[in-house]
Enzyme design. Structure first.
Site, short mmCIF file in Angstrom:
data_model
loop_
_atom_site.label_atom_id
_atom_site.label_comp_id
_atom_site.label_asym_id
_atom_site.label_seq_id
_atom_site.Cartn_x
_atom_site.Cartn_y
_atom_site.Cartn_z
N HIS A 346 0.84 -1.19 0.00
CA HIS A 346 0.00 0.00 0.00
C HIS A 346 0.87 1.24 0.00
CE1 HIS A 346 -0.14 1.50 4.31
NE2 HIS A 346 0.22 0.28 4.59
N ASP A 356 6.04 2.89 7.23
CA ASP A 356 4.70 2.35 6.96
C ASP A 356 3.94 3.28 6.04
OD1 ASP A 356 2.26 1.14 7.01
OD2 ASP A 356 1.90 1.39 9.15
N GLU A 393 -5.20 1.57 2.59
CA GLU A 393 -5.03 0.38 3.42
C GLU A 393 -5.25 0.72 4.88
OE1 GLU A 393 -2.57 -2.41 6.00
OE2 GLU A 393 -2.53 -0.25 5.80
N GLU A 394 -4.77 1.91 5.27
CA GLU A 394 -4.81 2.28 6.69
C GLU A 394 -6.24 2.37 7.21
OE1 GLU A 394 -2.40 2.01 8.44
OE2 GLU A 394 -0.55 2.61 7.45
N ASP A 422 4.30 -4.72 3.31
CA ASP A 422 3.70 -3.49 3.83
C ASP A 422 4.86 -2.63 4.31
OD1 ASP A 422 2.41 -1.59 5.47
OD2 ASP A 422 0.72 -2.90 5.86
N HIS A 506 2.80 4.87 13.04
CA HIS A 506 1.62 5.72 12.85
C HIS A 506 1.74 7.11 13.50
CE1 HIS A 506 -1.40 2.26 11.74
NE2 HIS A 506 -0.34 2.28 10.97
#
Ligand code: NAG
Ligand code: NAG
Ligand code: NAG
Ligand code: NAG
Ligand code: NAG
Length: 702
Positions: A346, A356, A393-394, A422, A506
């Site tokens: 993603h 990420d 995706e998140e 990922d 994140h």
């Protein structure tokens, strides 16, 4: 049905005055990017065309690895935060597209219109001893980055007593109850780490009467003001189009449809930094802390409340339709163009996304570069290779799920394997998960790639000498884009990454600089992932016989069954499964023997294209046998009966999700035993279907 927006183009819907400017800077970026690329692409000799041997291909692929190109790609991708559905996110899609185009690969941009969720306003203050503390919620110096929030949280304001509920598991609420602590109507402070999804944490809190949830992730000293964003939606894909693709003019459920509403928690939640959480927890009293929590709580925790501290919690967000973009590059197969080997990652990120997910995106872009070099030297894969860059995706695997739903029938008959990356690099050490027929290939490939953290070893050698040894996990998780491929479409899958548990997950600190300083200073780990990922796909696309070994699947199924037998009461019979595994194992053996013979014929110069194709079809299709149209009870979308979501109770079994669910939900209830036995039969039939597919014969017993 209410649709707050028509399916708008994000470019036009956000600040029209900047549109031209941003489009321009995007084009500029794109052209710089491609200029830069041409510089690095050095086609091998154009003279010798046609069939490079697989060894020569491997050598050529490995020799074209380059940490500098990967680093440059990562840098370009992470200049700005690029949350799904926003303008900068579209810019990254165009960046990827132009990269593929500059390599002369056939490239496509496709879009869906899906329900996403953004924060409008949030605030949190605490009131204790008649002092009021207003917490600053975003990370310092993070103006570009979206405010910390939980996507799809309902909006709400709560002014109430604070209580600490540890990880928010059933056993935590039980421990609280045993101490006589009531959490009803409170604002619960929860720490992440109880092996539950955010959705499960908030849903459980609501069930226990909590009014709002404040969630934090314990952090090392340097990252105490980082905040972990995330989704609290349950399930996969766009909630308005469950089971079908959210193309612009699709059928959509209404926002208040029960099937939509049940995907979101009933109470609001927000993430905070560990600094904020600790400041609140220092003021909690009550003197009570469950014995079993003590070992893992900070020494300043004197009590868990409730109170006396009160929290004033406000979250206001909006859910709205937004356009998301998947990007594809296709390298058409020369002999079996209708067989697909898919590589996916993603692209959307909560913040800058250097780990990420763009460590994976940079790696994918480098694989594209290297495949293009192979193409320029005359190579075309036997089967079609598709490079996929997913969006959103998140928010809940939305880009990949919508695409899988749209192409389900085609994938069902034509997809050989899906390889997901990922976060390519979070730190040191290879971590891999796979469906078991891919174990052998994965191991073989790691023997060919140089270890990034030692001078003379291969990835395999270091992997084998690591703590866990050559451990290959299974894909029961639902936290990345392999989930729709495996759990919904039954496509054999792999998931790869380097490192585990990185501290900037994140948060606004997940930046290129973090990667440079901590994650992978010389981009050697990225190169290792590119090597493994790219070679896996080369084998899957080019080996005359698809490199699947179902004997390891059979042996894995046997292990599962014997563990399960220890958990079940004697009145329940596992015989249907044991018998089905026997059939499956016999079919696996037969397929292995046939593959061996065909490979021998191949070496002796006999090409038997139809025989190979027939065997390959059996190898490709066997995994689909595990799918059941009724799916897992209560979550029918999950159709795979060996691997799927299983989070019920505090089960640690990572297989046979429908049986696990029946055991934990219906054991002890009237009819419970029959329910479990029924699920055992269903799994047995799935294994039998897989055996038939692998065997390749119609089972006609006259
Ligand atoms: C989305 O895709 C459709 C169908 O290909 C196309 O007509 C439309 O212009 C695209 N919309 C955007 C916003 O890119
Ligand atoms: C793409 O194709 C063009 C025209 O055939 C060629 O000049 C160029 O070198 C190719 N680029 C790459 C990266 O292969
Ligand atoms: C609140 O005030 C009481 C009484 O003055 C004092 O004992 C207590 O330590 C204070 N609590 C905090 C967290 O400051
Ligand atoms: C709680 O916060 C909201 C929003 O900041 C504010 O309007 C409200 O007055 C506060 N309530 C209390 C009791 O402090
Ligand atoms: C690439 O690796 C070499 C060492 O092999 C190192 O000197 C160089 O700095 C690395 N490049 C990047 C961008 O990290």
């Amino acid at each position: 049905m209410p649709q707050p927006f028509p399916s708008t183009i994000i470019l036009a819907s956000t600040a029209p005055s900047c549109t031209l400017l941003s489009l321009f800077s995007c084009i500029l970026l794109v052209s710089l990017f491609s200029l830069h690329l041409h510089h690095h692409v050095s086609p091998l000799s154009q003279q010798h065309h046609k069939s490079l041997s697989l060894d020569a291909l491997t050598a050529s692929f490995l020799s074209s690895s380059n940490n500098n190109t990967i680093s440059d790609y990562l840098h370009s991708l992470t200049l700005h935060p690029h949350l799904a559905g926003t303008q900068p996110s579209l810019s990254t899609a165009l960046l990827v597209l132009s990269h593929f185009i500059s390599l002369n690969l056939s490239a496509h941009l496709s879009n869906y219109t899906t329900l996403l969720s953004y924060p409008l306003h949030s605030s949190l203050s605490s009131h204790s001893n008649s002092t009021t503390t207003h917490f600053s919620l975003p990370e310092p110096h993070s103006n570009d980055v979206v405010s910390p929030y939980h996507a799809y949280s309902p909006s709400g304001s709560v002014y109430s007593t604070a209580v600490f509920v540890n990880y928010g598991r059933d056993k935590d609420y039980n421990a609280l109850e045993a101490l006589g602590v009531s959490v009803k109507g409170c604002v619960a402070i929860v720490r992440r780490g109880g092996d539950m999804s955010r959705n499960a944490v908030v849903t459980k809190a609501a069930k226990n009467g909590v009014a709002a949830v404040v969630m934090y992730t314990e952090a090392e000293a340097n990252y105490k003001n980082g905040v972990e964003r995330g989704t609290v939606m349950d399930g996969m894909g766009d909630p308005l189009t469950p089971g079908w693709a959210s193309v612009a003019d699709a059928e959509r459920l209404g926002f208040d449809d029960p099937d939509v509403v049940k995907r979101f928690p009933a109470i609001p939640s927000m993430p905070v930094s560990s600094e904020t959480a600790e400041e609140i927890m220092r003021t909690l009293e009550g003197g009570r802390v469950p014995e079993e929590w003590k070992g893992s709580l900070k020494s300043f925790v004197k009590g868990i409340g409730p109170g006396p501290t009160k929290l004033n919690f406000t979250y206001k967000g909006e859910k709205k339709l937004a356009t998301i973009y998947n990007v594809f590059a296709v390298i058409r197969g020369s002999e079996e163009p209708d067989r697909y080997v898919l590589l996916g990652n993603h692209r959307d990120a909560w913040t800058y996304g250097a780990v990420d997910p763009n460590s994976g995106t940079a790696t994918l872009l480098d694989i594209a570069r290297r495949y293009s070099i192979l193409k320029n030297s005359g190579w075309n894969p036997r089967r079609t290779i598709v490079l996929c860059s997913w969006d959103a995706e998140e928010f809940g695997m939305i880009g990949s799920t919508e695409w899988v739903e749209q192409n389900l029938a085609t994938l069902d008959s034509k997809a050989v394997a899906y390889i997901n990356v990922d976060c390519a690099v979070q730190g040191p050490g290879l971590f891999a998960g796979a469906t078991p027929q891919l174990d052998d290939l994965l191991v073989e490939v790691t023997k060919k790639v140089k270890d990034p953290d030692s001078e003379y070893a291969t990835v395999y050698e270091n992997w084998a000498s690591s703590n866990g040894g050559v451990y290959i996990g299974r894909l029961d998780r639902v936290d990345s884009d392999f989930a729709p491929f495996l759990h919904h479409a039954g496509v054999p899958s792999i998931d790869l990454y380097y490192g585990k548990d990185f501290p900037v997950y994140h948060t606004a600190f997940d930046s290129y600089n973090w990667m440079r300083n901590f994650g992978d200073p010389f981009f050697q780990r990225h190169m290792a992932v590119a090597g493994i990922w790219g070679l896996l796909a080369l084998h899957l696309a080019d080996d005359p016989i698809i490199p699947f070994n179902y004997l390891s699947y059979a042996s894995q199924l046997k292990d599962y069954t014997s563990i399960l037998s220890n958990l079940l009461e004697v009145s329940i019979s596992l015989y249907p499964i044991t018998a089905a595994i026997q059939e499956f194992e016999a079919a696996a053996k037969k397929a292995e023997d046939e593959a061996k013979k065909l490979r021998e014929h191949e070496t002796n110069g006999y090409n038997m294209p139809l025989k190979k194709r027939a065997l390959n079809d059996r190898l490709m299709l066997a995994e689909r046998g595990f799918l059941d149209t009724e799916g897992i009870q209560g979550s029918r979308w999950f159709r795979h009966l060996v691997y799927g979501p299983h989070r019920v109770g505090e089960s640690r079994l990572s297989y046979f999700p429908s049986i696990v669910k029946a055991i934990f939900q219906s054991a002890g209830l009237p009819g419970g035993q029959a329910e479990i036995q029924h699920e055992i039969w269903r799994v047995a039939r799935g294994i039998q279907r897989a055996a038939y597919l692998l065997n390749g014969e119609i089972n006609i017993k006259l």
